[in-house]
Motif scaffolding. Structure first.
Motif, PDB file in Angstrom:
ATOM      1  N   VAL A 189      60.410  58.897   3.206  1.00 49.02           N
ATOM      2  CA  VAL A 189      60.219  57.461   3.418  1.00 49.02           C
ATOM      3  C   VAL A 189      58.736  57.151   3.228  1.00 49.02           C
ATOM      4  O   VAL A 189      57.869  57.867   3.740  1.00 49.02           O
ATOM      5  CB  VAL A 189      60.688  57.022   4.816  1.00 49.02           C
ATOM      6  CG1 VAL A 189      60.401  55.548   5.049  1.00 49.02           C
ATOM      7  CG2 VAL A 189      62.176  57.316   4.992  1.00 49.02           C
ATOM      8  N   ILE A 190      58.458  56.080   2.510  1.00 47.26           N
ATOM      9  CA  ILE A 190      57.087  55.721   2.157  1.00 47.26           C
ATOM     10  C   ILE A 190      56.781  54.336   2.729  1.00 47.26           C
ATOM     11  O   ILE A 190      57.501  53.375   2.447  1.00 47.26           O
ATOM     12  CB  ILE A 190      56.907  55.729   0.630  1.00 47.26           C
ATOM     13  CG1 ILE A 190      57.264  57.111   0.063  1.00 47.26           C
ATOM     14  CG2 ILE A 190      55.474  55.351   0.253  1.00 47.26           C
ATOM     15  CD1 ILE A 190      57.358  57.156  -1.452  1.00 47.26           C
ATOM     16  N   ALA A 191      55.742  54.246   3.526  1.00 46.98           N
ATOM     17  CA  ALA A 191      55.300  52.963   4.077  1.00 46.98           C
ATOM     18  C   ALA A 191      54.528  52.195   3.017  1.00 46.98           C
ATOM     19  O   ALA A 191      54.147  52.743   1.970  1.00 46.98           O
ATOM     20  CB  ALA A 191      54.445  53.184   5.320  1.00 46.98           C
ATOM     21  N   ASN A 192      54.243  50.909   3.299  1.00 47.76           N
ATOM     22  CA  ASN A 192      53.631  50.056   2.272  1.00 47.76           C
ATOM     23  C   ASN A 192      52.751  48.997   2.937  1.00 47.76           C
ATOM     24  O   ASN A 192      53.230  48.254   3.801  1.00 47.76           O
ATOM     25  CB  ASN A 192      54.750  49.395   1.452  1.00 47.76           C
ATOM     26  CG  ASN A 192      54.239  48.547   0.302  1.00 47.76           C
ATOM     27  OD1 ASN A 192      53.282  47.791   0.436  1.00 47.76           O
ATOM     28  ND2 ASN A 192      54.899  48.661  -0.829  1.00 47.76           N
ATOM     29  N   VAL A 193      51.482  48.940   2.512  1.00 47.81           N
ATOM     30  CA  VAL A 193      50.564  47.896   2.983  1.00 47.81           C
ATOM     31  C   VAL A 193      49.817  47.334   1.785  1.00 47.81           C
ATOM     32  O   VAL A 193      49.810  47.922   0.697  1.00 47.81           O
ATOM     33  CB  VAL A 193      49.548  48.428   4.020  1.00 47.81           C
ATOM     34  CG1 VAL A 193      50.260  48.931   5.266  1.00 47.81           C
ATOM     35  CG2 VAL A 193      48.661  49.522   3.413  1.00 47.81           C
ATOM     36  N   ASN A 194      49.153  46.185   2.001  1.00 48.23           N
ATOM     37  CA  ASN A 194      48.335  45.649   0.921  1.00 48.23           C
ATOM     38  C   ASN A 194      46.911  46.175   1.020  1.00 48.23           C
ATOM     39  O   ASN A 194      46.547  46.872   1.979  1.00 48.23           O
ATOM     40  CB  ASN A 194      48.369  44.117   0.900  1.00 48.23           C
ATOM     41  CG  ASN A 194      47.717  43.485   2.125  1.00 48.23           C
ATOM     42  OD1 ASN A 194      46.788  44.014   2.720  1.00 48.23           O
ATOM     43  ND2 ASN A 194      48.225  42.321   2.512  1.00 48.23           N
ATOM     44  N   ALA A 195      46.099  45.873   0.007  1.00 50.49           N
ATOM     45  CA  ALA A 195      44.757  46.448  -0.076  1.00 50.49           C
ATOM     46  C   ALA A 195      43.777  45.803   0.891  1.00 50.49           C
ATOM     47  O   ALA A 195      42.623  46.226   0.968  1.00 50.49           O
ATOM     48  CB  ALA A 195      44.237  46.336  -1.510  1.00 50.49           C
TER      49      ALA A 195
ATOM     50  N   ALA B  40      54.420  59.258   3.266  1.00 56.45           N
ATOM     51  CA  ALA B  40      53.332  58.814   2.397  1.00 56.45           C
ATOM     52  C   ALA B  40      53.136  57.323   2.618  1.00 56.45           C
ATOM     53  O   ALA B  40      53.950  56.666   3.285  1.00 56.45           O
ATOM     54  CB  ALA B  40      53.631  59.110   0.924  1.00 56.45           C
ATOM     55  N   LEU B  41      52.058  56.814   2.055  1.00 57.51           N
ATOM     56  CA  LEU B  41      51.742  55.396   2.171  1.00 57.51           C
ATOM     57  C   LEU B  41      51.486  54.817   0.795  1.00 57.51           C
ATOM     58  O   LEU B  41      50.695  55.380   0.017  1.00 57.51           O
ATOM     59  CB  LEU B  41      50.497  55.199   3.044  1.00 57.51           C
ATOM     60  CG  LEU B  41      49.953  53.766   3.137  1.00 57.51           C
ATOM     61  CD1 LEU B  41      50.901  52.886   3.953  1.00 57.51           C
ATOM     62  CD2 LEU B  41      48.552  53.756   3.752  1.00 57.51           C
ATOM     63  N   GLN B  42      52.147  53.727   0.467  1.00 55.71           N
ATOM     64  CA  GLN B  42      51.826  52.950  -0.731  1.00 55.71           C
ATOM     65  C   GLN B  42      50.845  51.841  -0.362  1.00 55.71           C
ATOM     66  O   GLN B  42      51.014  51.168   0.658  1.00 55.71           O
ATOM     67  CB  GLN B  42      53.074  52.271  -1.298  1.00 55.71           C
ATOM     68  CG  GLN B  42      53.907  53.086  -2.235  1.00 55.71           C
ATOM     69  CD  GLN B  42      55.021  52.243  -2.871  1.00 55.71           C
ATOM     70  OE1 GLN B  42      55.223  51.086  -2.535  1.00 55.71           O
ATOM     71  NE2 GLN B  42      55.737  52.843  -3.808  1.00 55.71           N
ATOM     72  N   ILE B  43      49.840  51.669  -1.209  1.00 58.25           N
ATOM     73  CA  ILE B  43      49.005  50.470  -1.157  1.00 58.25           C
ATOM     74  C   ILE B  43      49.309  49.692  -2.420  1.00 58.25           C
ATOM     75  O   ILE B  43      49.169  50.217  -3.524  1.00 58.25           O
ATOM     76  CB  ILE B  43      47.505  50.807  -1.112  1.00 58.25           C
ATOM     77  CG1 ILE B  43      47.178  51.694   0.091  1.00 58.25           C
ATOM     78  CG2 ILE B  43      46.676  49.521  -1.074  1.00 58.25           C
ATOM     79  CD1 ILE B  43      45.730  52.178   0.099  1.00 58.25           C
ATOM     80  N   HIS B  44      49.763  48.453  -2.270  1.00 54.46           N
ATOM     81  CA  HIS B  44      50.090  47.680  -3.469  1.00 54.46           C
ATOM     82  C   HIS B  44      48.929  46.771  -3.863  1.00 54.46           C
ATOM     83  O   HIS B  44      48.253  46.192  -3.009  1.00 54.46           O
ATOM     84  CB  HIS B  44      51.384  46.885  -3.295  1.00 54.46           C
ATOM     85  CG  HIS B  44      51.345  45.848  -2.222  1.00 54.46           C
ATOM     86  ND1 HIS B  44      51.712  46.086  -0.918  1.00 54.46           N
ATOM     87  CD2 HIS B  44      50.993  44.531  -2.265  1.00 54.46           C
ATOM     88  CE1 HIS B  44      51.594  44.993  -0.203  1.00 54.46           C
ATOM     89  NE2 HIS B  44      51.155  44.018  -1.000  1.00 54.46           N
ATOM     90  N   LEU B  45      48.688  46.702  -5.163  1.00 54.73           N
ATOM     91  CA  LEU B  45      47.669  45.834  -5.745  1.00 54.73           C
ATOM     92  C   LEU B  45      48.393  44.672  -6.412  1.00 54.73           C
ATOM     93  O   LEU B  45      49.207  44.880  -7.314  1.00 54.73           O
ATOM     94  CB  LEU B  45      46.833  46.596  -6.779  1.00 54.73           C
ATOM     95  CG  LEU B  45      46.169  47.896  -6.301  1.00 54.73           C
ATOM     96  CD1 LEU B  45      45.359  48.521  -7.437  1.00 54.73           C
ATOM     97  CD2 LEU B  45      45.291  47.660  -5.084  1.00 54.73           C
ATOM     98  N   ASN B  46      48.080  43.464  -5.986  1.00 59.20           N
ATOM     99  CA  ASN B  46      48.875  42.323  -6.462  1.00 59.20           C
ATOM    100  C   ASN B  46      48.020  41.074  -6.633  1.00 59.20           C
ATOM    101  O   ASN B  46      48.415  39.972  -6.234  1.00 59.20           O
ATOM    102  CB  ASN B  46      50.024  42.045  -5.489  1.00 59.20           C
ATOM    103  CG  ASN B  46      49.542  41.604  -4.107  1.00 59.20           C
ATOM    104  OD1 ASN B  46      48.445  41.956  -3.681  1.00 59.20           O
ATOM    105  ND2 ASN B  46      50.359  40.833  -3.405  1.00 59.20           N
ATOM    106  N   ALA B  47      46.850  41.236  -7.250  1.00 60.24           N
ATOM    107  CA  ALA B  47      45.928  40.102  -7.373  1.00 60.24           C
ATOM    108  C   ALA B  47      46.566  38.926  -8.113  1.00 60.24           C
ATOM    109  O   ALA B  47      46.366  37.767  -7.729  1.00 60.24           O
ATOM    110  CB  ALA B  47      44.647  40.548  -8.076  1.00 60.24           C
TER     111      ALA B  47
END
Length: 353
Positions: free
Chosen positions: A119-125, A143-150
């Protein structure tokens, strides 16, 4: 407000999936068929070694949703599908939970229904190290996802407008999260320069997440009363082009997602350099239209078909696909030439040197 926006995202994403174009840049990537290349199907092993450990398959359910009652139910169904098929699963952005802990259950279900899976968590930058750790702890995440969404943020009426601090924040999260960090785009692609910078920041894996799948700029523009950001509809690079471009960065594990429509697209993405491939929109469409059991059946069918494709190509492992011959045509070949990549070289990779 947040719950309504999350529900809007799901509704618009499913609608896009139903109306999506039948073709994308993966169609300009074709395997060169060698009629005597086939191997014994029983020797094919789908397992892959990643920075997040060994995965039984090179396919994962990519970040989608969470933050409302409806999206919590979707996350529970995705978790069940992941548990039944062995796929890793990533949470949608957990910003809603970080603002309102009462929404934690809509994300926590990914672990509750899938206690032994990846399972992978997710936060913004914009997240702090403390917030990143809270997200990881909530899910017991691997693991952790950091999403880039400018691009999405600029189109979003209530979105962020300051992105200057993102590199430094990514670096701090990498140092303090306590788990491997994956950085991904949300459908506009990672360039070679960006992938190289992420590598230098210590990021474990980069998910190029290119154009061709769910278009969050279009979703946010659909939410605007005047729809005045339609001009960014085609922004970014496709997943196929991003993978070709990112190969020049080196030193970082690549993941491929964005516009993956079929097991053949999975094989194509793996052959272009991805270590594993993520799917979101296509699986969300199946889940919404036909339910959890249908999604489980769909994923199993994809894995069966991917194994068959690898058998014909003579690839006993996903990594072996990196050596299969590819014919790059159309816009993908044109992109390669513009970026200093020789598309013809991909057509003879299997020839011993």
């Amino acid at each position: 407000m947040t719950g309504n926006r999350k529900d809007d995202h799901v509704r618009y994403a499913v609608d896009q999936q139903r109306r999506s174009a039948a073709c994308n840049d993966f169609d300009a990537v074709n395997f060169l068929h060698h009629a005597l290349a086939g191997i014994d199907r029983d020797t094919v092993d789908l397992g892959v070694k990643t920075p997040v450990g060994h995965w039984p398959v090179p396919l994962y359910i990519n970040a989608m949703t969470g933050g409302s009652d409806q999206t919590g139910r979707i996350n529970r169904q995705l978790a069940v599908a992941a548990r039944e098929t062995g796929l890793p699963v990533a949470s949608g952005s957990m910003s809603a939970y970080l603002r309102d802990p009462d929404l934690g259950a809509t994300f926590r279900t990914l672990r509750d229904e899938n206690p032994d899976g990846v399972v992978i968590a997710n936060v913004n930058a914009n997240a702090t190290v403390d917030q990143a750790r809270r997200a990881v702890d909530l899910l017991g995440a691997d693991a952790l996802q950091i999403h880039l969404n400018a691009v999405q943020e600029i189109v979003m009426p209530e979105g962020d407008r300051d992105f200057a601090a993102w590199p430094g924040r990514v670096e701090r999260i990498v140092a303090g999260a306590g788990v491997p960090v994956i950085v991904k785009e949300v459908g506009f692609g990672l360039s070679r320069r960006t992938v190289a910078r992420l590598r230098d920041l210590g990021v474990a894996a980069a998910d190029v997440a290119g154009r061709g799948g769910t278009n969050f700029a279009r979703i946010e523009n659909d939410r605007r009363p005047r729809g005045d950001y339609a001009f960014v509809d085609g922004w970014g690079q496709s997943t196929a082009c991003c993978l070709l471009d990112a190969a020049g960065a080196g030193g970082i594990f690549l993941l491929g997602s964005g516009g993956v429509r079929s097991p053949l697209d999975v094989a194509r993405a793996l052959a272009l350099g991805a270590g594993a491939v993520g799917v979101a929109g296509r699986f969300l469409g199946v889940l919404t239209d036909r339910g959890t059991e249908a999604l489980v059946a769909e994923i199993r069918a994809w894995l069966e078909a991917l194994t068959g494709v690898m058998t014909v190509l003579g690839a006993a492992s996903p990594a072996d696909l990196h050596r299969c011959d590819l014919l790059l045509t159309g816009d993908v070949a044109e992109y390669c030439r513009a970026r200093g990549i020789d598309p013809a070289a991909y057509s003879s990779r299997s020839v011993p040197t």
